[in-house]
Design a protein around this motif. Sequence first.
Motif, PDB file in Angstrom:
ATOM      1  N   ALA A 234       0.827  -1.207   0.000  1.00  0.00           N
ATOM      2  CA  ALA A 234       0.000   0.000   0.000  1.00  0.00           C
ATOM      3  C   ALA A 234       0.863   1.260   0.000  1.00  0.00           C
ATOM      4  O   ALA A 234       0.574   2.231  -0.705  1.00  0.00           O
ATOM      5  CB  ALA A 234      -0.920  -0.009   1.212  1.00  0.00           C
ATOM      6  N   LYS A 235       1.920   1.240   0.799  1.00  0.00           N
ATOM      7  CA  LYS A 235       2.817   2.408   0.846  1.00  0.00           C
ATOM      8  C   LYS A 235       3.497   2.631  -0.497  1.00  0.00           C
ATOM      9  O   LYS A 235       3.643   3.769  -0.956  1.00  0.00           O
ATOM     10  CB  LYS A 235       3.855   2.214   1.952  1.00  0.00           C
ATOM     11  CG  LYS A 235       3.282   2.354   3.354  1.00  0.00           C
ATOM     12  CD  LYS A 235       4.353   2.191   4.423  1.00  0.00           C
ATOM     13  CE  LYS A 235       3.749   2.337   5.813  1.00  0.00           C
ATOM     14  NZ  LYS A 235       4.746   2.140   6.886  1.00  0.00           N
ATOM     15  N   LEU A 236       3.901   1.529  -1.130  1.00  0.00           N
ATOM     16  CA  LEU A 236       4.525   1.651  -2.445  1.00  0.00           C
ATOM     17  C   LEU A 236       3.526   2.177  -3.472  1.00  0.00           C
ATOM     18  O   LEU A 236       3.867   3.008  -4.321  1.00  0.00           O
ATOM     19  CB  LEU A 236       5.068   0.287  -2.894  1.00  0.00           C
ATOM     20  CG  LEU A 236       6.270  -0.245  -2.102  1.00  0.00           C
ATOM     21  CD1 LEU A 236       6.606  -1.662  -2.539  1.00  0.00           C
ATOM     22  CD2 LEU A 236       7.485   0.663  -2.286  1.00  0.00           C
ATOM     23  N   MET A 237       2.280   1.693  -3.402  1.00  0.00           N
ATOM     24  CA  MET A 237       1.243   2.155  -4.329  1.00  0.00           C
ATOM     25  C   MET A 237       1.014   3.658  -4.190  1.00  0.00           C
ATOM     26  O   MET A 237       0.817   4.363  -5.173  1.00  0.00           O
ATOM     27  CB  MET A 237      -0.060   1.407  -4.071  1.00  0.00           C
ATOM     28  CG  MET A 237      -0.060  -0.046  -4.536  1.00  0.00           C
ATOM     29  SD  MET A 237      -1.510  -0.972  -3.971  1.00  0.00           S
ATOM     30  CE  MET A 237      -2.826  -0.112  -4.830  1.00  0.00           C
ATOM     31  N   ARG A 238       1.028   4.138  -2.952  1.00  0.00           N
ATOM     32  CA  ARG A 238       0.826   5.571  -2.713  1.00  0.00           C
ATOM     33  C   ARG A 238       1.936   6.402  -3.348  1.00  0.00           C
ATOM     34  O   ARG A 238       1.716   7.514  -3.808  1.00  0.00           O
ATOM     35  CB  ARG A 238       0.826   5.848  -1.200  1.00  0.00           C
ATOM     36  CG  ARG A 238      -0.507   5.681  -0.524  1.00  0.00           C
ATOM     37  CD  ARG A 238      -0.536   6.491   0.760  1.00  0.00           C
ATOM     38  NE  ARG A 238      -1.434   5.923   1.734  1.00  0.00           N
ATOM     39  CZ  ARG A 238      -1.062   5.152   2.745  1.00  0.00           C
ATOM     40  NH1 ARG A 238       0.206   4.848   2.903  1.00  0.00           N
ATOM     41  NH2 ARG A 238      -1.936   4.684   3.600  1.00  0.00           N
ATOM     42  N   MET A 239       3.153   5.864  -3.339  1.00  0.00           N
ATOM     43  CA  MET A 239       4.322   6.608  -3.797  1.00  0.00           C
ATOM     44  C   MET A 239       4.451   6.659  -5.317  1.00  0.00           C
ATOM     45  O   MET A 239       5.099   7.550  -5.853  1.00  0.00           O
ATOM     46  CB  MET A 239       5.586   5.988  -3.198  1.00  0.00           C
ATOM     47  CG  MET A 239       5.697   6.142  -1.686  1.00  0.00           C
ATOM     48  SD  MET A 239       7.024   5.117  -0.993  1.00  0.00           S
ATOM     49  CE  MET A 239       8.453   5.740  -1.886  1.00  0.00           C
ATOM     50  N   LEU A 240       3.833   5.690  -6.016  1.00  0.00           N
ATOM     51  CA  LEU A 240       4.014   5.635  -7.470  1.00  0.00           C
ATOM     52  C   LEU A 240       3.393   6.839  -8.161  1.00  0.00           C
ATOM     53  O   LEU A 240       2.246   7.197  -7.886  1.00  0.00           O
ATOM     54  CB  LEU A 240       3.370   4.358  -8.031  1.00  0.00           C
ATOM     55  CG  LEU A 240       4.036   3.014  -7.717  1.00  0.00           C
ATOM     56  CD1 LEU A 240       3.244   1.898  -8.381  1.00  0.00           C
ATOM     57  CD2 LEU A 240       5.477   2.993  -8.206  1.00  0.00           C
ATOM     58  N   PRO A 241       4.117   7.467  -9.079  1.00  0.00           N
ATOM     59  CA  PRO A 241       3.498   8.523  -9.880  1.00  0.00           C
ATOM     60  C   PRO A 241       2.424   7.919 -10.778  1.00  0.00           C
ATOM     61  O   PRO A 241       2.472   6.723 -11.095  1.00  0.00           O
ATOM     62  CB  PRO A 241       4.666   9.086 -10.691  1.00  0.00           C
ATOM     63  CG  PRO A 241       5.673   7.977 -10.735  1.00  0.00           C
ATOM     64  CD  PRO A 241       5.527   7.235  -9.441  1.00  0.00           C
ATOM     65  N   ASN A 242       1.478   8.734 -11.207  1.00  0.00           N
ATOM     66  CA  ASN A 242       0.348   8.218 -11.977  1.00  0.00           C
ATOM     67  C   ASN A 242       0.763   7.459 -13.231  1.00  0.00           C
ATOM     68  O   ASN A 242       0.199   6.412 -13.553  1.00  0.00           O
ATOM     69  CB  ASN A 242      -0.599   9.357 -12.352  1.00  0.00           C
ATOM     70  CG  ASN A 242      -1.384   9.874 -11.159  1.00  0.00           C
ATOM     71  OD1 ASN A 242      -1.421   9.247 -10.105  1.00  0.00           O
ATOM     72  ND2 ASN A 242      -2.009  11.027 -11.325  1.00  0.00           N
ATOM     73  N   TRP A 243       1.755   7.985 -13.947  1.00  0.00           N
ATOM     74  CA  TRP A 243       2.145   7.336 -15.199  1.00  0.00           C
ATOM     75  C   TRP A 243       2.667   5.922 -14.956  1.00  0.00           C
ATOM     76  O   TRP A 243       2.383   5.004 -15.726  1.00  0.00           O
ATOM     77  CB  TRP A 243       3.189   8.169 -15.959  1.00  0.00           C
ATOM     78  CG  TRP A 243       4.547   8.235 -15.283  1.00  0.00           C
ATOM     79  CD1 TRP A 243       4.983   9.195 -14.415  1.00  0.00           C
ATOM     80  CD2 TRP A 243       5.616   7.301 -15.431  1.00  0.00           C
ATOM     81  NE1 TRP A 243       6.271   8.922 -14.004  1.00  0.00           N
ATOM     82  CE2 TRP A 243       6.685   7.756 -14.619  1.00  0.00           C
ATOM     83  CE3 TRP A 243       5.792   6.122 -16.167  1.00  0.00           C
ATOM     84  CZ2 TRP A 243       7.900   7.083 -14.509  1.00  0.00           C
ATOM     85  CZ3 TRP A 243       7.008   5.441 -16.063  1.00  0.00           C
ATOM     86  CH2 TRP A 243       8.033   5.932 -15.244  1.00  0.00           C
ATOM     87  N   LEU A 244       3.399   5.729 -13.848  1.00  0.00           N
ATOM     88  CA  LEU A 244       3.942   4.406 -13.545  1.00  0.00           C
ATOM     89  C   LEU A 244       2.860   3.488 -12.982  1.00  0.00           C
ATOM     90  O   LEU A 244       2.804   2.305 -13.316  1.00  0.00           O
ATOM     91  CB  LEU A 244       5.099   4.537 -12.555  1.00  0.00           C
ATOM     92  CG  LEU A 244       5.817   3.232 -12.170  1.00  0.00           C
ATOM     93  CD1 LEU A 244       6.291   2.491 -13.414  1.00  0.00           C
ATOM     94  CD2 LEU A 244       6.996   3.526 -11.238  1.00  0.00           C
ATOM     95  N   TYR A 245       1.996   4.052 -12.156  1.00  0.00           N
ATOM     96  CA  TYR A 245       0.892   3.257 -11.609  1.00  0.00           C
ATOM     97  C   TYR A 245       0.007   2.739 -12.747  1.00  0.00           C
ATOM     98  O   TYR A 245      -0.374   1.562 -12.766  1.00  0.00           O
ATOM     99  CB  TYR A 245       0.069   4.115 -10.645  1.00  0.00           C
ATOM    100  CG  TYR A 245      -1.083   3.391  -9.993  1.00  0.00           C
ATOM    101  CD1 TYR A 245      -0.848   2.427  -9.014  1.00  0.00           C
ATOM    102  CD2 TYR A 245      -2.406   3.662 -10.347  1.00  0.00           C
ATOM    103  CE1 TYR A 245      -1.903   1.755  -8.417  1.00  0.00           C
ATOM    104  CE2 TYR A 245      -3.464   2.996  -9.755  1.00  0.00           C
ATOM    105  CZ  TYR A 245      -3.199   2.042  -8.782  1.00  0.00           C
ATOM    106  OH  TYR A 245      -4.251   1.381  -8.190  1.00  0.00           O
ATOM    107  N   ASP A 246      -0.325   3.601 -13.702  1.00  0.00           N
ATOM    108  CA  ASP A 246      -1.147   3.196 -14.845  1.00  0.00           C
ATOM    109  C   ASP A 246      -0.464   2.092 -15.656  1.00  0.00           C
ATOM    110  O   ASP A 246      -1.111   1.152 -16.133  1.00  0.00           O
ATOM    111  CB  ASP A 246      -1.432   4.391 -15.751  1.00  0.00           C
ATOM    112  CG  ASP A 246      -2.324   5.432 -15.081  1.00  0.00           C
ATOM    113  OD1 ASP A 246      -2.926   5.109 -14.034  1.00  0.00           O
ATOM    114  OD2 ASP A 246      -2.411   6.561 -15.599  1.00  0.00           O
ATOM    115  N   LYS A 247       0.851   2.192 -15.790  1.00  0.00           N
ATOM    116  CA  LYS A 247       1.605   1.194 -16.548  1.00  0.00           C
ATOM    117  C   LYS A 247       1.590  -0.158 -15.837  1.00  0.00           C
ATOM    118  O   LYS A 247       1.426  -1.205 -16.462  1.00  0.00           O
ATOM    119  CB  LYS A 247       3.049   1.681 -16.739  1.00  0.00           C
ATOM    120  CG  LYS A 247       3.880   0.814 -17.664  1.00  0.00           C
ATOM    121  CD  LYS A 247       5.238   1.442 -17.928  1.00  0.00           C
ATOM    122  CE  LYS A 247       6.054   0.591 -18.903  1.00  0.00           C
ATOM    123  NZ  LYS A 247       7.372   1.205 -19.178  1.00  0.00           N
ATOM    124  N   VAL A 248       1.731  -0.132 -14.521  1.00  0.00           N
ATOM    125  CA  VAL A 248       1.723  -1.369 -13.724  1.00  0.00           C
ATOM    126  C   VAL A 248       0.378  -2.090 -13.858  1.00  0.00           C
ATOM    127  O   VAL A 248       0.320  -3.318 -13.940  1.00  0.00           O
ATOM    128  CB  VAL A 248       2.022  -1.060 -12.241  1.00  0.00           C
ATOM    129  CG1 VAL A 248       1.733  -2.269 -11.361  1.00  0.00           C
ATOM    130  CG2 VAL A 248       3.475  -0.613 -12.072  1.00  0.00           C
TER     131      VAL A 248
END
Length: 260
Positions: A234-248
């Motif tokens: 959850a902490k890692l998810m919070r830290m991801l920028p949107n572009w990287l989160y969308d890619k994941v």
Amino acid sequence: MSQPQPLVYITGASSGIGQALALHYYRAGWRLALVARRTAELQTWAREQGLAPERFAIYGADVRDIAEITAAGRSCVLTQGLPDVVIANAGISIGMDTAEFEDLEVMRALYETNNLGLAASFQPFVAAMNARGSGRLVGIASVAGIRGLPGHAGYCSSKAAVISYCESLRGECRPHGVQVVTILPGYIDTPLTRKNRYSMPFLMQPQDFASKAYSAIAAGSSYSVIPWQMGVVAKLMRMLPNWLYDKVLAGRPRKRRQGE
């Protein structure tokens, strides 16, 4: 004169997390106030578990019905006394697609159950607990409330609202000595999760979750992710920028819609 056994009030107690919490509290010596729509199933379960009749009561209510669920709370106070712990656990998880008109009703059901139902579950107890100067109000949120997941807009946003609501309530109740605890389960092996068509890391058995949640509630933890590994995620998810989160999340299967 001996003190009466403490009392825990649990909504959504007929299956999954709620049932596991009920059994854990019972084995720890607590009295139970159990709320569910399916009271016959709950009675059967209590009988199968050998629960002593004097140590539990069952209240029939649908948390989406404000009159019903608040009446259940008032009945509990009159019948068993003011609880020491109230766990607003009842919730539903259904996928939705905003492009589909009928899924707006799915979103309504999610909010009415997971948000309005949670607040209505607490309502009968807040003033009395504040006046007493003690008690714990426990909201069951989800790791899914931390960031949005494709096909899961209604559920994720409803659980994000649980997190914010409990944080607000915590600030309101703290001056009176009442604690508000937010529990964020990861993936727990329940009827809700067995329909998922994507991987569920760190899948946990309900009884193991109940043990961890019991400890967090007893400690008065304001915010607890269970299992702890999902807290790291959850902490890692919070830290991801949107572009990287969308890619994941690209290509991740969507949550099943109603009827799928």
